[in-house]
Scaffold this active site. Structure first.
Site, PDB file in Angstrom:
ATOM      1  N   ASP A 228       0.980  -1.354   0.003  1.00 12.04           N
ATOM      2  CA  ASP A 228      -0.275   0.036  -0.038  1.00 12.04           C
ATOM      3  C   ASP A 228       0.841   1.322  -0.014  1.00 12.04           C
ATOM      4  O   ASP A 228       0.539   1.990  -0.839  1.00 12.04           O
ATOM      5  CB  ASP A 228      -0.933   0.034   1.274  1.00 12.04           C
ATOM      6  N   ARG A 322      21.575 -14.385   3.902  1.00  2.28           N
ATOM      7  CA  ARG A 322      20.514 -15.004   3.713  1.00  2.28           C
ATOM      8  C   ARG A 322      20.344 -15.432   2.218  1.00  2.28           C
ATOM      9  O   ARG A 322      19.908 -16.719   1.710  1.00  2.28           O
ATOM     10  CB  ARG A 322      19.365 -14.246   3.815  1.00  2.28           C
ATOM     11  N   ARG A 423      19.298  -7.572   3.023  1.00  2.00           N
ATOM     12  CA  ARG A 423      19.135  -7.125   4.504  1.00  2.00           C
ATOM     13  C   ARG A 423      19.678  -8.265   5.263  1.00  2.00           C
ATOM     14  O   ARG A 423      19.452  -9.306   5.187  1.00  2.00           O
ATOM     15  CB  ARG A 423      17.745  -6.709   4.898  1.00  2.00           C
TER      16      ARG A 423
END
Lengths: 621, 334
Positions: A228, A322, A423
């Site tokens: 949004d 990651r 991140r």
């Protein structure tokens, strides 16, 4: 004619996760009348899902840790694509933000000498993550929620009204922001509960709406993550950066279906869990990239010694950043060494006594036992990549979090730049505290300067019409659930963790077709708590954000962090200098190249020249 | 693949409703919330249900499944027989908004009435020192995901609307206990407050709350009973009693329970939608000294402030009016 409830606020914060609540606290402390708008109930935000902890170089466990080391780790993790200033501010201010939480009543786990305990996490050189078991996100949300309640109690004592200066509008969705004369003038939305419309007149708006994961089929994100904030910002004329970079958490559950997509926290690996393929091989040793070769163990013996003696041994490769782990798992599965459900095995059961596992990972244990009758102390887990986090987001000024449109601010996952192309675990909880505070502070200052503003009636009428359109079409329109499902298929298959030129082109064509169909979406039922209507309105946001991701992913012909191109498997130093900036041109996404800000020399000096050489072009060095 | 199962789901709103029957596909490994979502996607797109994380961490999808308060995402379909009808209804203690969604504002009201954490004076941020064993007691209660199942099941309010204004419920007893046991909380009257303000005395320890807690917090044993015991200690301990008789009030270390202003209880139990209130009156204009301007002479405009706001210019442009002039019915009739 439609009835619209009107409110006037100095600062309106959209989103009630960690970043939103922290921003609201700061704006209220600055004396500004503040509204918090939450799609869910107060205190249910997606932040509760964060398990590992909040990274802050407090140096409580290893005194060698400091902000420079944290900065370095963050830049390395983001493959030097980060906005260096954001990474710098983040590393410097994170400890204060954590300590502040204790004065709000947070109870972190402790070290022996009574300080906040810190744990190891992928990509962090020293133990750095402040944590509470494995429910750190919940602690953070609850603490901020309770701080807001305490501020409301102060206001009640002073004014006789809890909501005199800070009010939570829960289960309320914003569908439109208003911009007039190049500056923000308000926000429009509806109460989910009643379907009634509400208008906020305000000169300062903080977007803290989180991510975009609901466009993907396998995701750890909840229904709220429909992009949004990203879409609202685009429609006001602001810009997005780094949208090609999505983090697929390497270890999401892939089986059984009731827990599909749910994350298995990295601390399972930090505490000794290892990854094996179906042949029983501990495969991560085969996937250590050259840039990390020096820091990671080469043998299982050395890796196993690290858990008890981290100073004299190198880290196990299971603790690689990651994206490296996600890519390794993907390769194993593609090579046919994965499980039937398309995952690999994460084994902690055979590595630690059951009692220890339950103590160290209580909610992990509890969650899988309850949700799926899986006992993690007895058998390995079936894990694979799941869409987890979007690095990209609204382009903001590092110091003020201001977006390209005056009066618009962004913090947390919805903002871009801080994490570069990838991140580090634990950096998002600290990110939303650091930049949430800054957003609140600067939004308050902006409101102070501008005063209050008011959107024009015509703009509000248009927003009402857009919101009501799906209901008017009713059953004659396209089914929103079907459209959502198709969007998830397209994104999951064609713009997933490993990307190819042809597939990306196909995704752009299919997204364009879908965009036309979304214009014809229809729902039956009334406005009162109608999830079909809510989804119908969310779809256009998801679609425009997906278009950004697909177009940027096609443009960036290299592999870096959360963006992996099978046809361009190498990192290209020329691309490190470029941010891809998305903006809206009519209904279509326009993509532009923009040079990255150049790191200050004293910050560059924190890295060895040989390390910089892996990322930078010759002329930069 | 999946088998067809029989579901009965309550549908309706604050004006009433009924159970509706559905035959719906159920696959291996699914939970009740998965099935509700399938109903939304295939049969009833407007079926209202709250949910969020679908991982038992946020406490949104509280509902009553076969009469038991449960989280929809934590109730595996494999716990039912193949032929068993699964009945799903909204939480009974709170007013229904629509279908499975209830108005849980009661809980947010009660949260506000409980005094917040009081930071210790003179301890700077970063200087907080606590031992793990000491924080663990409070940490147990901070596991609470605010699903409000304990509030829903508590018989003090479940069928006794009239108790709602005097009784905060188990969720807020554990919050009080958490602050009471917090090593650095500066207040020392948490137990007395629980007794005097929260209605701890209403609880007669049936342990229903502990039974339904999805986080397995020992609400009764670890929070309510210790709070009750120590309140009893202080109130009825003969030495304390004698002390109260002998010493003057200011010589006692026991502080009287603060007379915090009673919040408007009416709003809590009326069940009205909290955001549906009328417009807030506009603030009166204040002068540079922050005080009300009392004399018209010193005001920058004549007479009193406009009730429509001083920045409103009349007449309003007609396209902004919320009023439509009634006209004789025409073909397209509005």
């Amino acid at each position: 004619m439609t009835n619209i409830e009107r409110h006037t606020y100095d600062v309106v914060v959209i989103g009630a996760g960690g970043a939103g609540l922290r921003a609201a606290i700061e704006a209220r402390l600055a004396g500004k009348k503040t509204a918090i708008i939450s799609k869910s109930l107060f205190g249910k935000a997606h932040t509760v899902m964060a398990e590992g902890g909040a990274a802050a170089a407090m140096g409580n466990v290893n005194s060698k840790d400091n902000w420079q080391v944290h900065f370095r780790d963050t830049m390395r993790g983001g493959k030097f694509l980060n906005n260096f200033r954001m990474a710098e501010l983040h590393a410097k201010e994170a400890p204060s933000r954590i300590w502040e939480l204790e004065t709000y009543g947070a109870l972190f786990d402790r070290t022996k000498d009574g300080k906040i305990s810190q744990r190891n996490f992928g990509g962090h050189e020293y133990p750095r993550l402040a944590h509470v078991g494995d429910r750190t996100g919940l602690e953070l949300i609850r603490t901020l929620q309770q701080k807001i309640v305490s501020l409301q109690q102060e206001d009640f004592a002073e004014h006789g009204d809890y909501e005199a200066r800070i009010r939570v509008f829960q289960e309320c969705t914003i569908t439109e922001l208003f911009v007039e004369d190049g500056a923000v003038s308000g926000a429009f939305g509806y109460y989910r509960e009643s379907g009634d419309f509400v208008l906020f007149e305000s000169a300062a708006i903080v977007l803290a709406t989180g991510g975009v994961g609901k466009s993907y089929k396998v995701t750890s994100n909840s229904w709220e993550y429909t992009g949004d904030g990203h879409a609202l910002a685009l429609r006001t004329g602001a810009t997005l950066i780094n949208m090609e970079f999505l983090q697929f958490h390497p270890t999401g559950m892939v089986w059984p279906p009731s827990v599909k997509g749910i994350l298995v926290t990295e601390s399972v690996r930090g505490d000794g869990g290892v990854l094996r393929n179906t042949e029983g091989k501990r495969f991560m040793f085969d996937y250590v990239p050259d840039v990390f070769r020096k820091q990671y163990a080469e043998t299982e013996e050395e890796a196993d010694r690290w858990y008890s003696d981290p100073d004299n041994n190198r880290r196990p490769p299971e603790l690689l950043p990651r994206d490296e782990v996600a890519r390794a798992i993907n390769s194993e599965v593609k090579a046919g060494r994965g499980t039937k459900a398309g995952g690999v095995l994460l084994d902690i059961a055979s590595r630690l006594p059951a009692e220890q596992i339950r103590k160290r990972l209580p909610s992990m244990y509890h969650q899988f036992k309850e949700l799926a009758d899986v006992d993690i102390t007895a058998a390995p887990m079936e894990v694979g990549p799941t869409c987890h986090y979007v690095m990209g987001g609204i382009e903001v000024d590092a110091d003020t979090t201001a977006a390209a449109v005056a009066g618009l601010f962004a913090a947390g996952e919805v903002s871009g730049g801080m994490h570069g192309s990838n991140r580090l675990g634990g950096n998002s909880l600290s990110d939303l505290l650091v930049f949430g505070k800054r957003a609140g502070e600067h939004a308050a200052a902006h409101a102070e300067k501008i005063g209050r503003r008011k959107p024009s009636a015509a703009a509000v009428e248009a927003a009402v019409d857009t919101a009501l359109a799906p209901l008017a079409r009713a059953d004659a329109g396209e089914n929103p659930y079907t459209l959502h499902h198709e969007l998830q298929e397209i994104m999951g298959v064609l713009v997933g963790i490993i990307r190819r030129d042809g597939e990306l082109r196909e995704s752009i064509t299919r997204l364009a077709e879908l965009k036309e169909r979304v214009k014809k979406v229809g729902v039956s039922g009334g406005r009162k708590y109608n999830p079909g209507w809510h989804l119908a309105l969310d779809l256009r946001n998801m679609l425009v954000v997906s278009e950004c991701t697909a177009k940027a992913a096609l443009e960036r012909t290299e592999s870096r962090g959360g963006h992996t191109r099978e046809d361009f498997p190498k990192m290209d130093p020329k691309w490190r200098k470029v941010n891809l900036v998305c903006s809206l041109d009519g209904e279509d996404v326009r993509l532009e190249h923009q040079p990255l800000p150049v790191m200050r020399p004293e910050l560059q000096g924190l890295f060895e020249q040989t390390e910089l050489a892996k990322y930078m072009t010759d002329e930069e060095l | 693949m999946g088998t067809k199962r029989h579901f009965r789901v309550w549908r309706g709103d604050d004006t009433g409703g009924s159970l509706e029957d559905f035959q719906v596909e159920v696959n291996e490994g699914e939970v009740v919330l998965d099935v509700i979502h399938r109903l939304q996607a295939t049969q009833t797109p407007d079926l209202a249900v709250r949910w969020n994380c679908k991982a038992g961490k946020c406490g949104s999808c509280s509902m009553e499944i076969n009469g038991k308060p449960r989280l929809g995402c934590m109730t595996r379909m494999s716990t039912f027989n193949e032929t068993e009808t699964v009945t799903v209804t909204p939480l009974r203690t709170f007013p229904v908004i629509r279908d499975l969604v209830t108005n849980v504002n009661f809980n947010y009201q009660k949260a506000r009435e409980l005094p917040a954490f009081a930071p210790p004076a003179g301890v700077a941020p970063g200087e907080y020192r606590m031992q793990q064993v000491d924080v663990e007691r409070s940490q147990e209660f901070r596991k609470c995901i605010e699903c409000f199942l304990c509030q829903n099941v508590c018989h003090v309010i479940r069928d006794h609307e009239e108790n709602k204004h005097a009784f905060s419920g188990p969720r807020f007893f554990i919050r009080a206990a958490e602050l009471d046991m917090h090593p650095l909380d500066a207040r020392d009257d948490r137990k007395e407050l629980a007794q005097a303000e929260q209605g701890l005395g209403y609880c007669n320890i049936t342990k229903c709350c502990t039974e339904v807690c999805p986080e397995h917090i020992k609400i009764t044993d670890n929070a309510i009973i210790p709070m009750k015991e120590r309140v009893v200690d202080r109130r009825y301990d003969p030495v304390t009693w004698l002390g109260r008789k002998i010493f003057r009030r200011d010589q006692l270390d026991e502080q009287p329970v603060s007379a915090s202003p009673k919040p408007a209880a009416a709003a809590a139990d009326s069940g009205s939608n909290w955001h549906q209130e009328g417009p807030v009156p506009q603030e009166a204009p204040v002068g540079a000294d922050g005080k009300l301007v009392v004399a018209e002479l010193t005001l920058d405009r004549a007479a009193a402030g406009s009730p429509f706001g001083d920045d409103q210019v009349f007449p309003l442009p007609p396209e902004q009016l919320r009023y439509q002039h009634p006209s004789p019915p025409t073909g397209d009739g509005h």
